[in-house]
Design a protein around this motif. Structure first.
Motif, PDB file in Angstrom:
ATOM      1  N   ALA A  20     -34.890 -26.876  90.940  1.00 59.67           N
ATOM      2  CA  ALA A  20     -35.483 -26.130  89.829  1.00 59.67           C
ATOM      3  C   ALA A  20     -34.424 -25.314  89.096  1.00 59.67           C
ATOM      4  CB  ALA A  20     -36.581 -25.208  90.345  1.00 59.67           C
ATOM      5  N   LEU A  21     -33.525 -24.697  89.842  1.00 56.39           N
ATOM      6  CA  LEU A  21     -32.473 -23.895  89.216  1.00 56.39           C
ATOM      7  C   LEU A  21     -31.486 -24.772  88.453  1.00 56.39           C
ATOM      8  CD1 LEU A  21     -31.889 -21.418  92.156  1.00 56.39           C
ATOM      9  CD2 LEU A  21     -32.944 -20.884  89.947  1.00 56.39           C
ATOM     10  N   ALA A  22     -31.196 -25.957  88.987  1.00 62.14           N
ATOM     11  CA  ALA A  22     -30.297 -26.884  88.296  1.00 62.14           C
ATOM     12  C   ALA A  22     -30.915 -27.344  86.975  1.00 62.14           C
ATOM     13  CB  ALA A  22     -29.982 -28.076  89.194  1.00 62.14           C
ATOM     14  N   ARG A  23     -32.226 -27.555  86.977  1.00 56.67           N
ATOM     15  CA  ARG A  23     -32.893 -27.922  85.723  1.00 56.67           C
ATOM     16  C   ARG A  23     -32.795 -26.806  84.694  1.00 56.67           C
ATOM     17  NH1 ARG A  23     -36.516 -30.159  89.325  1.00 56.67           N
ATOM     18  NH2 ARG A  23     -37.956 -28.403  89.170  1.00 56.67           N
ATOM     19  N   ILE A  24     -32.909 -25.571  85.139  1.00 60.04           N
ATOM     20  CA  ILE A  24     -32.794 -24.429  84.232  1.00 60.04           C
ATOM     21  C   ILE A  24     -31.390 -24.378  83.620  1.00 60.04           C
ATOM     22  CG2 ILE A  24     -32.722 -21.894  84.150  1.00 60.04           C
ATOM     23  CD1 ILE A  24     -34.975 -21.941  86.288  1.00 60.04           C
ATOM     24  N   ALA A  25     -30.381 -24.725  84.431  1.00 59.92           N
ATOM     25  CA  ALA A  25     -28.988 -24.685  83.963  1.00 59.92           C
ATOM     26  C   ALA A  25     -28.577 -25.976  83.258  1.00 59.92           C
ATOM     27  CB  ALA A  25     -28.062 -24.423  85.142  1.00 59.92           C
ATOM     28  N   PHE A  26     -29.467 -26.978  83.241  1.00 61.89           N
ATOM     29  CA  PHE A  26     -29.201 -28.270  82.594  1.00 61.89           C
ATOM     30  C   PHE A  26     -28.017 -29.014  83.211  1.00 61.89           C
ATOM     31  CE2 PHE A  26     -31.142 -25.606  79.234  1.00 61.89           C
ATOM     32  CZ  PHE A  26     -32.314 -26.321  79.079  1.00 61.89           C
ATOM     33  N   VAL A  27     -27.922 -28.984  84.543  1.00 66.34           N
ATOM     34  CA  VAL A  27     -26.864 -29.722  85.246  1.00 66.34           C
ATOM     35  C   VAL A  27     -27.467 -30.381  86.489  1.00 66.34           C
ATOM     36  CG1 VAL A  27     -24.973 -28.244  84.437  1.00 66.34           C
ATOM     37  CG2 VAL A  27     -26.156 -27.675  86.564  1.00 66.34           C
ATOM     38  N   SER A  28     -26.683 -31.231  87.144  1.00 66.57           N
ATOM     39  CA  SER A  28     -27.153 -31.857  88.376  1.00 66.57           C
ATOM     40  C   SER A  28     -27.160 -30.824  89.506  1.00 66.57           C
ATOM     41  CB  SER A  28     -26.249 -33.029  88.762  1.00 66.57           C
ATOM     42  OG  SER A  28     -25.001 -32.542  89.221  1.00 66.57           O
ATOM     43  N   GLU A  29     -27.878 -31.136  90.568  1.00 65.45           N
ATOM     44  CA  GLU A  29     -27.992 -30.215  91.699  1.00 65.45           C
ATOM     45  C   GLU A  29     -26.638 -29.939  92.337  1.00 65.45           C
ATOM     46  OE1 GLU A  29     -30.968 -31.672  94.423  1.00 65.45           O
ATOM     47  OE2 GLU A  29     -32.257 -32.247  92.747  1.00 65.45           O
ATOM     48  N   THR A  30     -25.862 -31.002  92.562  1.00 65.58           N
ATOM     49  CA  THR A  30     -24.556 -30.838  93.199  1.00 65.58           C
ATOM     50  C   THR A  30     -23.623 -30.012  92.325  1.00 65.58           C
ATOM     51  OG1 THR A  30     -24.853 -32.996  94.228  1.00 65.58           O
ATOM     52  CG2 THR A  30     -22.638 -32.088  94.247  1.00 65.58           C
ATOM     53  N   HIS A  31     -23.597 -30.339  91.053  1.00 64.91           N
ATOM     54  CA  HIS A  31     -22.738 -29.595  90.135  1.00 64.91           C
ATOM     55  C   HIS A  31     -23.183 -28.133  90.048  1.00 64.91           C
ATOM     56  CE1 HIS A  31     -19.945 -28.941  86.857  1.00 64.91           C
ATOM     57  NE2 HIS A  31     -20.927 -28.391  86.159  1.00 64.91           N
ATOM     58  N   PHE A  32     -24.494 -27.916  90.039  1.00 66.06           N
ATOM     59  CA  PHE A  32     -25.017 -26.555  89.973  1.00 66.06           C
ATOM     60  C   PHE A  32     -24.540 -25.729  91.164  1.00 66.06           C
ATOM     61  CE2 PHE A  32     -28.252 -23.472  91.291  1.00 66.06           C
ATOM     62  CZ  PHE A  32     -28.184 -22.612  90.211  1.00 66.06           C
ATOM     63  N   THR A  33     -24.722 -26.255  92.367  1.00 71.13           N
ATOM     64  CA  THR A  33     -24.343 -25.510  93.577  1.00 71.13           C
ATOM     65  C   THR A  33     -22.849 -25.218  93.578  1.00 71.13           C
ATOM     66  OG1 THR A  33     -26.150 -26.537  94.815  1.00 71.13           O
ATOM     67  CG2 THR A  33     -24.379 -25.541  96.095  1.00 71.13           C
ATOM     68  N   ARG A  34     -22.047 -26.212  93.271  1.00 74.96           N
ATOM     69  CA  ARG A  34     -20.588 -26.055  93.272  1.00 74.96           C
ATOM     70  C   ARG A  34     -20.146 -25.043  92.204  1.00 74.96           C
ATOM     71  NH1 ARG A  34     -19.339 -31.168  93.482  1.00 74.96           N
ATOM     72  NH2 ARG A  34     -19.623 -31.456  91.257  1.00 74.96           N
ATOM     73  N   THR A  35     -20.680 -25.168  90.995  1.00 81.21           N
ATOM     74  CA  THR A  35     -20.279 -24.292  89.902  1.00 81.21           C
ATOM     75  C   THR A  35     -20.801 -22.870  90.096  1.00 81.21           C
ATOM     76  OG1 THR A  35     -20.308 -26.199  88.424  1.00 81.21           O
ATOM     77  CG2 THR A  35     -20.279 -24.031  87.392  1.00 81.21           C
ATOM     78  N   PHE A  36     -22.017 -22.729  90.608  1.00 87.87           N
ATOM     79  CA  PHE A  36     -22.577 -21.400  90.863  1.00 87.87           C
ATOM     80  C   PHE A  36     -21.697 -20.653  91.854  1.00 87.87           C
ATOM     81  CE2 PHE A  36     -25.250 -18.119  92.562  1.00 87.87           C
ATOM     82  CZ  PHE A  36     -26.078 -17.745  91.522  1.00 87.87           C
ATOM     83  N   ARG A  37     -21.306 -21.328  92.916  1.00 89.55           N
ATOM     84  CA  ARG A  37     -20.461 -20.684  93.930  1.00 89.55           C
ATOM     85  C   ARG A  37     -19.097 -20.303  93.353  1.00 89.55           C
ATOM     86  NH1 ARG A  37     -20.075 -22.014 100.161  1.00 89.55           N
ATOM     87  NH2 ARG A  37     -18.764 -20.263 100.686  1.00 89.55           N
ATOM     88  N   ALA A  38     -18.517 -21.180  92.561  1.00 92.51           N
ATOM     89  CA  ALA A  38     -17.219 -20.888  91.954  1.00 92.51           C
ATOM     90  C   ALA A  38     -17.329 -19.728  90.957  1.00 92.51           C
ATOM     91  CB  ALA A  38     -16.675 -22.132  91.264  1.00 92.51           C
ATOM     92  N   THR A  39     -18.431 -19.654  90.257  1.00 95.11           N
ATOM     93  CA  THR A  39     -18.618 -18.629  89.226  1.00 95.11           C
ATOM     94  C   THR A  39     -18.962 -17.265  89.814  1.00 95.11           C
ATOM     95  OG1 THR A  39     -19.398 -20.327  87.696  1.00 95.11           O
ATOM     96  CG2 THR A  39     -19.887 -18.043  87.126  1.00 95.11           C
ATOM     97  N   PHE A  40     -19.882 -17.243  90.764  1.00 92.78           N
ATOM     98  CA  PHE A  40     -20.400 -15.971  91.271  1.00 92.78           C
ATOM     99  C   PHE A  40     -19.945 -15.617  92.683  1.00 92.78           C
ATOM    100  CE2 PHE A  40     -23.620 -17.439  88.152  1.00 92.78           C
ATOM    101  CZ  PHE A  40     -23.404 -16.458  87.202  1.00 92.78           C
ATOM    102  N   GLY A  41     -19.221 -16.504  93.334  1.00 87.12           N
ATOM    103  CA  GLY A  41     -18.659 -16.174  94.641  1.00 87.12           C
ATOM    104  C   GLY A  41     -19.592 -16.321  95.820  1.00 87.12           C
ATOM    105  N   GLU A  42     -20.769 -16.859  95.604  1.00 89.25           N
ATOM    106  CA  GLU A  42     -21.707 -17.110  96.703  1.00 89.25           C
ATOM    107  C   GLU A  42     -22.656 -18.225  96.299  1.00 89.25           C
ATOM    108  OE1 GLU A  42     -23.848 -13.492  97.547  1.00 89.25           O
ATOM    109  OE2 GLU A  42     -24.217 -13.115  95.445  1.00 89.25           O
ATOM    110  N   THR A  43     -23.291 -18.823  97.287  1.00 89.02           N
ATOM    111  CA  THR A  43     -24.200 -19.926  96.994  1.00 89.02           C
ATOM    112  C   THR A  43     -25.462 -19.392  96.311  1.00 89.02           C
ATOM    113  OG1 THR A  43     -25.359 -19.754  99.109  1.00 89.02           O
ATOM    114  CG2 THR A  43     -23.408 -21.203  99.033  1.00 89.02           C
ATOM    115  N   PRO A  44     -26.184 -20.254  95.614  1.00 94.21           N
ATOM    116  CA  PRO A  44     -27.427 -19.796  94.986  1.00 94.21           C
ATOM    117  C   PRO A  44     -28.418 -19.226  96.007  1.00 94.21           C
ATOM    118  CG  PRO A  44     -26.837 -21.967  94.163  1.00 94.21           C
ATOM    119  CD  PRO A  44     -25.887 -21.636  95.271  1.00 94.21           C
ATOM    120  N   HIS A  45     -28.496 -19.862  97.165  1.00 90.70           N
ATOM    121  CA  HIS A  45     -29.419 -19.395  98.205  1.00 90.70           C
ATOM    122  C   HIS A  45     -29.049 -17.985  98.666  1.00 90.70           C
ATOM    123  CE1 HIS A  45     -32.190 -19.540 101.558  1.00 90.70           C
ATOM    124  NE2 HIS A  45     -31.201 -19.244 102.374  1.00 90.70           N
TER     125      HIS A  45
END
Length: 119
Positions: A20-45
């Motif tokens: 659901a969060l990846a859809r909000i960000a308009f990216v794939s799930e894998t890319h979302f998790t990887r990019t979120f962690r790189a951007t904010f320093g922690e996993t989305p969970h």
């Protein structure tokens, strides 16, 4: 990424998952998790857990609701998971935190800075 993070900040008590969060960000799930962690320093969970714990800390300080009620209000599914996660992030159990936190007459900005859990 900011859209997804803002959605987590607004709807922290709702059941949010990576698809659901990846859809909000308009990216794939894998890319979302990887990019979120790189951007904010922690996993989305972990970010979502920390936001929930921050809200629980406020409710424990400012209300007299039971720990179990607060657990479900902030979006955790079980009191055991809530207590374990709270202890991992804050370093104390919710009940201990409530007993030890007595701040009267302290400006809100200082209270937020002192009680914000570290990542």
């Amino acid at each position: 990424m900011l859209r997804a993070r803002d959605a987590m900040d607004r709807a922290y008590a709702q059941p949010l998952d990576v698809p659901a969060l990846a859809r909000i960000a308009f990216v794939s799930e894998t890319h979302f998790t990887r990019t979120f962690r790189a951007t904010f320093g922690e996993t989305p969970h972990r970010y979502l857990q920390r936001r929930r714990v921050e809200r629980a800390m406020f409710l424990l300080r400012e209300t007299d609701r039971s720990v179990t009620d607060i657990c479900f209000m902030v979006g955790f599914g079980s009191p055991g998971t809530f207590s374990r996660t709270f202890r991992d992030i804050v370093g104390r159990s919710p009940r201990t935190y409530r007993k030890e936190t007595t701040a009267t007459g302290v400006p809100t900005c200082f209270m937020k800075a002192w009680t914000r859990p570290s990542a």
